[in-house]
Design an enzyme around this catalytic site. Structure first.
Site, PDB file in Angstrom:
ATOM      1  N   TRP A 185       0.864  -1.184   0.000  1.00  0.00           N
ATOM      2  CA  TRP A 185       0.000   0.000   0.000  1.00  0.00           C
ATOM      3  C   TRP A 185       0.896   1.228   0.000  1.00  0.00           C
ATOM      4  CZ3 TRP A 185      -0.124   3.979   3.650  1.00  0.00           C
ATOM      5  CH2 TRP A 185      -1.086   4.969   3.388  1.00  0.00           C
ATOM      6  N   GLU A 226      -3.000  -3.027  -2.503  1.00  0.00           N
ATOM      7  CA  GLU A 226      -4.128  -2.465  -1.756  1.00  0.00           C
ATOM      8  C   GLU A 226      -4.496  -1.059  -2.223  1.00  0.00           C
ATOM      9  OE1 GLU A 226      -5.363  -1.464   2.897  1.00  0.00           O
ATOM     10  OE2 GLU A 226      -3.303  -2.019   2.388  1.00  0.00           O
ATOM     11  N   LYS A 228      -7.028   2.554  -2.093  1.00  0.00           N
ATOM     12  CA  LYS A 228      -7.655   3.471  -1.142  1.00  0.00           C
ATOM     13  C   LYS A 228      -8.373   4.557  -1.928  1.00  0.00           C
ATOM     14  CE  LYS A 228      -6.854   5.633   3.332  1.00  0.00           C
ATOM     15  NZ  LYS A 228      -5.880   5.905   4.397  1.00  0.00           N
ATOM     16  N   ASP A 259      -9.493  -3.309   1.959  1.00  0.00           N
ATOM     17  CA  ASP A 259      -9.608  -2.814   3.320  1.00  0.00           C
ATOM     18  C   ASP A 259     -11.017  -2.252   3.491  1.00  0.00           C
ATOM     19  OD1 ASP A 259      -9.593  -0.828   5.549  1.00  0.00           O
ATOM     20  OD2 ASP A 259      -7.471  -1.342   5.674  1.00  0.00           O
ATOM     21  N   HIS A 262     -11.403   1.614   3.127  1.00  0.00           N
ATOM     22  CA  HIS A 262     -10.721   2.345   2.058  1.00  0.00           C
ATOM     23  C   HIS A 262     -11.634   2.726   0.905  1.00  0.00           C
ATOM     24  CE1 HIS A 262      -6.231   1.369   3.021  1.00  0.00           C
ATOM     25  NE2 HIS A 262      -6.883   1.892   4.033  1.00  0.00           N
ATOM     26  N   HIS A 286      -8.331  -6.746   4.808  1.00  0.00           N
ATOM     27  CA  HIS A 286      -8.027  -5.995   6.015  1.00  0.00           C
ATOM     28  C   HIS A 286      -9.357  -5.659   6.677  1.00  0.00           C
ATOM     29  CE1 HIS A 286      -3.659  -4.468   5.177  1.00  0.00           C
ATOM     30  NE2 HIS A 286      -3.762  -5.777   5.234  1.00  0.00           N
ATOM     31  N   ASP A 294     -12.145   7.005   7.313  1.00  0.00           N
ATOM     32  CA  ASP A 294     -11.022   6.066   7.312  1.00  0.00           C
ATOM     33  C   ASP A 294     -11.355   4.818   8.108  1.00  0.00           C
ATOM     34  OD1 ASP A 294      -8.580   5.115   6.572  1.00  0.00           O
ATOM     35  OD2 ASP A 294      -7.392   6.573   7.658  1.00  0.00           O
ATOM     36  N   ASP A 296      -9.619   3.254  10.854  1.00  0.00           N
ATOM     37  CA  ASP A 296      -8.787   2.981  12.023  1.00  0.00           C
ATOM     38  C   ASP A 296      -9.584   2.732  13.303  1.00  0.00           C
ATOM     39  OD1 ASP A 296      -9.684   5.557  12.153  1.00  0.00           O
ATOM     40  OD2 ASP A 296      -7.808   6.433  12.816  1.00  0.00           O
ATOM     41  N   ASP A 326      -6.757  -4.396  10.532  1.00  0.00           N
ATOM     42  CA  ASP A 326      -6.027  -3.146  10.308  1.00  0.00           C
ATOM     43  C   ASP A 326      -6.790  -1.999  10.950  1.00  0.00           C
ATOM     44  OD1 ASP A 326      -4.398  -1.132   9.545  1.00  0.00           O
ATOM     45  OD2 ASP A 326      -4.694  -1.348   7.393  1.00  0.00           O
TER      46      ASP A 326
END
Length: 418
Positions: A185, A226, A228, A259, A262, A286, A294, A296, A326
């Site tokens: 990534w 990956e 995004k 992800d 993403h 992920h 995002d 996180d 992730d």
């Protein structure tokens, strides 16, 4: 084992078996699924290679919960504790900046020997290792570009780092007897709207081609790419978009990494899994929880997590999918974040595996959509929790919220003394 746990399990089994579900076999299959725990949750994505560097490249961690790991040994200690509270045998996902070495070495100079302590530890613990080159928090990524940079020297630096990372990953796979999945990534992109969207993507494709030019046995290492949608500093344009990497991965025979955070805030990845695996030989996931912009946030048992699990199980896609986490939340206990996210991911897979998939498929093919909807909804309240409790107990890990006591004890005895 607690008798009430056993009794509840036996009663639950009767209900599931009435629909032809072999619960004991489900738990055996579940125990063979490996989740890759991301090391960067344990120290707020700081790493050990450049200890004085601030996070950059679209990476941001909020919160200052005490006790984050500040050495490789502390991080391994925390991972051991977290893994002892999670049923099953799993893997650990490393970033390049987590090299355990006293040498002054840059990213493009990393070698397998700089991770040998991680390999020795993984052998002792019976774990596999996955890997990620680190394309952020470095002077050569200061302007937001790495593999698509216009500067030849900077671009070559990042190409060398990618090549070095694949050799490290190959070493992991060879030494541990488990395939290492290496995820690429890069944060490259513009904050505002660019004039030329094509040229950076041409440079990125050429850089990746150079990195992957050396053949590595996929028994030891499998590469993933990956995408995004946008990030901090690349709000208007990301070079490595979903469309770019879907085309690149399929045309180059690389795994595609999805992800959960993403994509557009209203877009989900569960609906993409079967389509991508029709044309890609492998998928890296992920698992995360997107909130607004995002990914996180600690994984919770939300609708999308359940849909991801259902899609993997209903489509028999687990054998072609590598599951990893992730997120990086510095506002809560770092170990608790791992445990919550991983247990939820496994629990979602269990719920999906306890559905009467074959029965539902036959009903659907017969055009009986009324029965399909009725059964799917009724199974949402079937006693999967009793099966989960039994699974945890049989794996020798705490049942229900008992694991929190262990985390709190570790916090008092270890984390708060750092």
């Amino acid at each position: 084992m607690n008798q009430s746990v056993v009794n509840s399990y036996n009663e639950a089994k009767k209900l599931y078996e009435s629909h032809g579900i072999d619960v004991d076999q489900v738990l055996k299959q579940l125990s063979e699924i490996k989740i890759s725990l991301h090391c960067w949750q344990g120290d707020d994505v700081r790493g050990f290679l450049f200890r004085d560097k601030e996070l950059s490249g679209g990476i941001a961690v909020t919160g200052s919960y005490p006790g984050r790991a500040s050495t490789p040994q502390e991080l391994r200690e925390d991972l051991e504790k977290a893994l002892s509270l999670i049923p099953g045998k799993h893997k650990v996902n490393l970033h390049a900046i987590y090299a355990d070495t006293d040498e002054q070495v840059d990213l493009d100079e990393l070698e397998p020997r700089h991770f040998e302590k991680w390999v020795e530890w993984a052998k002792e613990q019976g774990l596999g290792l996955d890997f990620n080159p680190t394309y952020f928090s470095h002077p050569n990524a200061a302007d937001g570009f790495t593999l698509s940079h216009t500067n030849d020297e900077i671009r070559e630096f990042w190409i060398r780092h990618g090549k070095a990372s694949r050799k490290i990953a190959e070493h992991f796979g060879r030494e541990l007897g488990q395939t290492c999945f290496t995820n690429f990534w890069v944060p490259d992109g513009y904050k505002d709207t660019p004039v030329d969207r094509l040229a950076p993507r041409q440079r990125l494709a050429a850089s990746l081609d150079e990195i992957f030019s050396e053949l590595i046995d996929e028994q030891f290492n499998v590469d993933g790419v990956e995408s995004k949608l946008f990030g901090i500093g690349s709000e208007s344009y990301v070079v490595g978009s979903h469309e770019f990497y879907m085309g690149y991965g399929i045309s180059r025979g690389k795994a595609i990494t999805l992800d959960a955070g993403h994509f557009h805030p209203t877009e989900v990845i569960s609906n993409k899994l079967s389509s991508i695996l029709m044309f890609s030989k492998h998928l890296l996931l992920h698992v995360s929880r997107p909130v607004r912009w995002d990914s996180d946030h600690v994984v919770t048992m939300d609708d999308e997590l359940l849909e991801i699990a259902r899609e993997l199980v209903r489509g028999d896609l687990l054998s072609k999918t590598s599951l990893g986490l992730d997120f990086f939340d510095g506002s809560i206990n770092h170990l608790a974040a791992w445990v919550i996210g991983t247990r939820n991911t496994i629990k979602a897979l269990l719920r999906a595996m306890l559905e009467p998939v074959e029965e539902l498929r036959k009903i659907e093919l017969a055009g009986d959509y009324t029965s399909r909807l009725a059964l799917v909804e009724e199974f949402k309240s079937y006693p999967f929790g009793a099966v989960w409790d039994y699974y945890c107990a049989s794996q020798g890990v705490p049942v229900r919220e008992q694991w929190l006591n262990e985390v709190k004890r570790h916090e008092q005895e270890v984390l708060l003394k750092r």
